[in-house]
Design a protein around this motif. Structure first.
Motif, PDB file in Angstrom:
ATOM      1  N   ARG A 116       0.873  -1.311  -0.046  1.00 43.49           N
ATOM      2  CA  ARG A 116       0.009   0.078   0.097  1.00 43.49           C
ATOM      3  C   ARG A 116       1.079   1.211   0.016  1.00 43.49           C
ATOM      4  O   ARG A 116       0.601   2.091  -0.806  1.00 43.49           O
ATOM      5  CB  ARG A 116      -0.912  -0.056   1.278  1.00 43.49           C
ATOM      6  CG  ARG A 116      -1.998  -1.036   0.964  1.00 43.49           C
ATOM      7  CD  ARG A 116      -3.050  -0.983   2.384  1.00 43.49           C
ATOM      8  NE  ARG A 116      -3.978  -1.804   2.180  1.00 43.49           N
ATOM      9  CZ  ARG A 116      -4.822  -2.075   3.482  1.00 43.49           C
ATOM     10  NH1 ARG A 116      -4.657  -1.529   4.503  1.00 43.49           N
ATOM     11  NH2 ARG A 116      -5.867  -2.933   3.182  1.00 43.49           N
ATOM     12  N   LYS A 117       1.869   1.233   0.844  1.00 44.84           N
ATOM     13  CA  LYS A 117       2.703   2.390   0.902  1.00 44.84           C
ATOM     14  C   LYS A 117       3.378   2.649  -0.169  1.00 44.84           C
ATOM     15  O   LYS A 117       3.604   3.976  -0.665  1.00 44.84           O
ATOM     16  CB  LYS A 117       3.668   2.527   2.108  1.00 44.84           C
ATOM     17  CG  LYS A 117       4.673   3.499   2.261  1.00 44.84           C
ATOM     18  CD  LYS A 117       5.489   3.093   3.524  1.00 44.84           C
ATOM     19  CE  LYS A 117       6.275   4.521   3.627  1.00 44.84           C
ATOM     20  NZ  LYS A 117       7.445   4.364   4.957  1.00 44.84           N
TER      21      LYS A 117
ATOM     22  N   SER B 281      -0.230   1.231  -4.210  1.00 42.77           N
ATOM     23  CA  SER B 281      -1.745   1.495  -4.294  1.00 42.77           C
ATOM     24  C   SER B 281      -1.998   2.771  -3.637  1.00 42.77           C
ATOM     25  O   SER B 281      -3.006   3.381  -3.957  1.00 42.77           O
ATOM     26  CB  SER B 281      -2.650   0.582  -3.888  1.00 42.77           C
ATOM     27  OG  SER B 281      -2.431   0.217  -2.595  1.00 42.77           O
ATOM     28  N   GLU B 282      -1.255   3.120  -2.583  1.00 41.66           N
ATOM     29  CA  GLU B 282      -1.750   4.342  -1.739  1.00 41.66           C
ATOM     30  C   GLU B 282      -0.264   5.150  -1.860  1.00 41.66           C
ATOM     31  O   GLU B 282      -0.092   6.269  -1.058  1.00 41.66           O
ATOM     32  CB  GLU B 282      -1.723   4.181  -0.395  1.00 41.66           C
ATOM     33  CG  GLU B 282      -3.117   3.374  -0.121  1.00 41.66           C
ATOM     34  CD  GLU B 282      -3.552   3.057   1.236  1.00 41.66           C
ATOM     35  OE1 GLU B 282      -2.740   3.490   2.128  1.00 41.66           O
ATOM     36  OE2 GLU B 282      -4.570   2.264   1.487  1.00 41.66           O
TER      37      GLU B 282
ATOM     38  N   TRP C  60       1.200   8.370  -3.786  1.00 40.47           N
ATOM     39  CA  TRP C  60       0.637   9.418  -4.614  1.00 40.47           C
ATOM     40  C   TRP C  60       1.586  10.046  -5.459  1.00 40.47           C
ATOM     41  O   TRP C  60       2.564  10.575  -4.875  1.00 40.47           O
ATOM     42  CB  TRP C  60      -0.120  10.367  -3.791  1.00 40.47           C
ATOM     43  CG  TRP C  60      -1.074   9.781  -2.758  1.00 40.47           C
ATOM     44  CD1 TRP C  60      -1.235   9.482  -1.511  1.00 40.47           C
ATOM     45  CD2 TRP C  60      -2.515   9.431  -3.100  1.00 40.47           C
ATOM     46  NE1 TRP C  60      -2.454   8.984  -1.055  1.00 40.47           N
ATOM     47  CE2 TRP C  60      -3.160   8.726  -1.952  1.00 40.47           C
ATOM     48  CE3 TRP C  60      -3.282   9.492  -4.327  1.00 40.47           C
ATOM     49  CZ2 TRP C  60      -4.527   8.515  -1.815  1.00 40.47           C
ATOM     50  CZ3 TRP C  60      -4.545   8.879  -4.548  1.00 40.47           C
ATOM     51  CH2 TRP C  60      -5.060   8.324  -3.272  1.00 40.47           C
TER      52      TRP C  60
ATOM     53  N   TRP D 184     -10.070   9.326  -5.479  1.00 40.65           N
ATOM     54  CA  TRP D 184      -9.668   7.809  -4.703  1.00 40.65           C
ATOM     55  C   TRP D 184      -9.600   7.871  -3.316  1.00 40.65           C
ATOM     56  O   TRP D 184      -9.726   6.966  -2.749  1.00 40.65           O
ATOM     57  CB  TRP D 184      -8.323   7.381  -5.395  1.00 40.65           C
ATOM     58  CG  TRP D 184      -8.160   7.388  -6.767  1.00 40.65           C
ATOM     59  CD1 TRP D 184      -8.809   6.065  -7.580  1.00 40.65           C
ATOM     60  CD2 TRP D 184      -7.845   8.037  -7.969  1.00 40.65           C
ATOM     61  NE1 TRP D 184      -8.585   6.322  -9.030  1.00 40.65           N
ATOM     62  CE2 TRP D 184      -7.833   7.786  -9.210  1.00 40.65           C
ATOM     63  CE3 TRP D 184      -7.275   9.461  -7.824  1.00 40.65           C
ATOM     64  CZ2 TRP D 184      -7.602   8.380 -10.351  1.00 40.65           C
ATOM     65  CZ3 TRP D 184      -6.766   9.958  -8.975  1.00 40.65           C
ATOM     66  CH2 TRP D 184      -7.098   9.591 -10.078  1.00 40.65           C
ATOM     67  N   SER D 185      -9.301   9.236  -2.941  1.00 41.93           N
ATOM     68  CA  SER D 185      -9.187   9.116  -1.260  1.00 41.93           C
ATOM     69  C   SER D 185      -9.730  10.542  -0.869  1.00 41.93           C
ATOM     70  O   SER D 185      -9.177  11.625  -1.554  1.00 41.93           O
ATOM     71  CB  SER D 185      -7.780   8.768  -0.901  1.00 41.93           C
ATOM     72  OG  SER D 185      -7.575   9.089   0.648  1.00 41.93           O
TER      73      SER D 185
ATOM     74  N   GLY E 212      -6.191  12.055   0.224  1.00 45.34           N
ATOM     75  CA  GLY E 212      -4.849  12.037  -0.649  1.00 45.34           C
ATOM     76  C   GLY E 212      -4.847  13.433  -0.976  1.00 45.34           C
ATOM     77  O   GLY E 212      -5.779  14.344  -1.095  1.00 45.34           O
TER      78      GLY E 212
ATOM     79  N   PRO F  21      -3.120   7.573  -7.511  1.00 44.09           N
ATOM     80  CA  PRO F  21      -2.391   6.463  -6.985  1.00 44.09           C
ATOM     81  C   PRO F  21      -1.308   5.902  -8.011  1.00 44.09           C
ATOM     82  O   PRO F  21      -1.506   5.940  -9.229  1.00 44.09           O
ATOM     83  CB  PRO F  21      -3.388   5.249  -6.550  1.00 44.09           C
ATOM     84  CG  PRO F  21      -4.619   5.947  -6.837  1.00 44.09           C
ATOM     85  CD  PRO F  21      -4.475   7.214  -7.557  1.00 44.09           C
TER      86      PRO F  21
END
Length: 435
Positions: free
Chosen positions: A27-28, A31-32, A34, A237-238, A241, A247
């Motif tokens: 994730r880091k 997918s997360e 930025w 997406w967030s 973010g 992402p």
């Protein structure tokens, strides 16, 4: 079958239960993580470098399986790979062509960092790690250049290692220690092979990993030179973010695959149709076995070393020693990690910097290319053609020293230009322009 019952979901849950850190890591860094929405083609050189590093490691393993580390057998073992090992010629050309393409990509990647200010706060550590990778690549390339044990390999090793003999007091002992003998021979090949295959690749993998991790801590720069982390929050997406980001995976990786595919297509044409690239990627003299009694007509390094080799050549020998030339050559490299402290300007991107910086950057690029041409002997040939009745050596030396002045002058100018507030910058936008 529900999502929870799918084998892939079950496997992911099995891994997550036993190694929960892997999911957080994914994730880091995927997918997360930025990335700005305005990245251009310059920002896809990083992934090309990773692909080319993988190519060098992969092909190097297969070459090492058939290579013999002795002065008697090294050249013949390379010929054996080229002629008798199934697909050996392709592996060897992928490795040699890959090395040159790697440096093309690395040089452009570094130029992009200077152009868009990717070395500035808070990315100083990212930049320093990148320059350490560059130094490691240069070492790795030189070691690998010697291993085929062609005539140019032998004399390149002899000339470059002998430069250390200019160091006062310890020079001669250092040269003998590096060679393991009085001339490049078995001991030299054994040492270079161990460093080329084991030590330097391990250091490269470590530095590349640290480089990526450091980048993902502070985030990617962008052509506007704006820190998107400090901007407004919330995107599609967030809610947390950055507003002007997306992402990294899958939206940016799709572009990576497209760029890599186009690059590999071009690389395949070179490998299959022009692997020597007119003598730039593989010199003709290196298809002759090493001979310590037959000096090549022109001893010069591979093209990716020629700018720094030209600096060594253009600095006059004071007191009959090339020490000052060697110091200038290494100084030209060591100025790169010092760039965050040489350039004290607050604006990052060339888009918003003063006219003086843009002119100096153009002169720096031209000087670097000019030094490469001087180091490869290209300017001497051109001047000999254009001015058949002139002293070619004088013209070549004059041009080369102007290029040296342009290279070092960039760093001197940048320090004065930014430290004393001479630069007049343009207004920097608060947000990334809509794409």
């Amino acid at each position: 079958m529900t999502t929870a019952e799918k084998p892939s979901a079950g496997l992911a849950a099995w891994f997550d239960e036993r190694a929960p850190g892997l999911k957080r890591l994914y994730r880091k860094h995927m997918s997360e993580y930025w990335v700005p929405t305005n990245l251009n083609l310059w920002y896809y050189l990083g992934v090309l470098n990773l692909v080319l590093l993988g190519n060098q490691l992969f092909t190097g393993i297969f070459l090492a399986m058939n290579y013999k580390t002795s002065a008697k057998d090294a050249f013949d073992s390379v010929e054996y790979i080229m002629r008798d090992v199934p697909w050996g010629w392709l592996i060897r050309y992928m490795h040699s062509t890959g090395a040159s393409l790697f440096f093309v990509s690395v040089y452009l990647h570094m130029f992009r960092g200077i152009m868009y200010g990717s070395f500035k706060k808070p990315r100083e550590i990212v930049w320093i790690l990148g320059t350490l990778i560059f130094l490691s690549l240069m070492t790795e390339a030189f070691l690998g250049y010697v291993l085929p044990w062609g005539n140019m390999s032998f004399w390149a090793a002899k000339v470059i290692i002998s430069l250390f003999g200019t160091i006062p007091y310890v020079g001669d002992s250092l040269v003998q220690w590096l060679m393991g003998d009085y001339l490049p021979a078995d001991a030299t090949l054994n040492r270079f092979f161990a460093l080329h295959v084991i030590a330097i690749p391990l250091a490269l993998i470590l530095l590349v990993t640290l480089h990526i991790f450091a980048l993902h801590e502070v985030g990617s720069n962008n052509p506007e030179g704006i820190d998107i982390k400090h901007g407004p929050k919330g995107n599609r997406w967030s809610a947390d973010g950055p507003a002007d980001a997306m992402p990294f995976h899958p939206y940016d990786t799709v572009k990576d695959f497209f760029v890599v595919g186009a690059f590999l297509t071009a690389a395949a044409f070179i490998v299959f149709f022009a692997p020597m690239f007119g003598g730039w990627f593989l010199e003709h003299d290196n298809f002759i076995p090493a001979n310590n009694l037959a000096t090549p007509t022109h001893i010069r390094p591979s093209w990716y070393f020629t700018p720094f080799y030209a600096i060594l050549r253009m600095i006059p020998s004071f007191g009959g020693t090339a020490l000052w030339g060697m110091l200038a050559m290494f100084g030209a490299i060591l100025l790169l990690p010092a760039l965050p402290w040489i350039d004290r300007g607050t604006v990052r991107s060339v888009r918003h910097r003063g006219r003086g910086f843009r002119v100096a950057l153009a002169i720096f690029a031209v000087s670097f290319l000019g030094l490469g041409l001087v180091g490869a002997g290209g300017t001497a040939e051109l001047f000999g053609t254009w001015f058949p009745h002139a002293d070619v050596t004088v013209l070549d030396n004059t041009f080369g020293r102007l290029m040296v002045l342009g290279y070092f002058g960039f760093f001197a100018f940048l320090w004065v230009y930014t430290r004393f507030g001479i630069e007049k910058t343009r207004p920097v936008p608060e947000r990334v322009p809509p794409q």
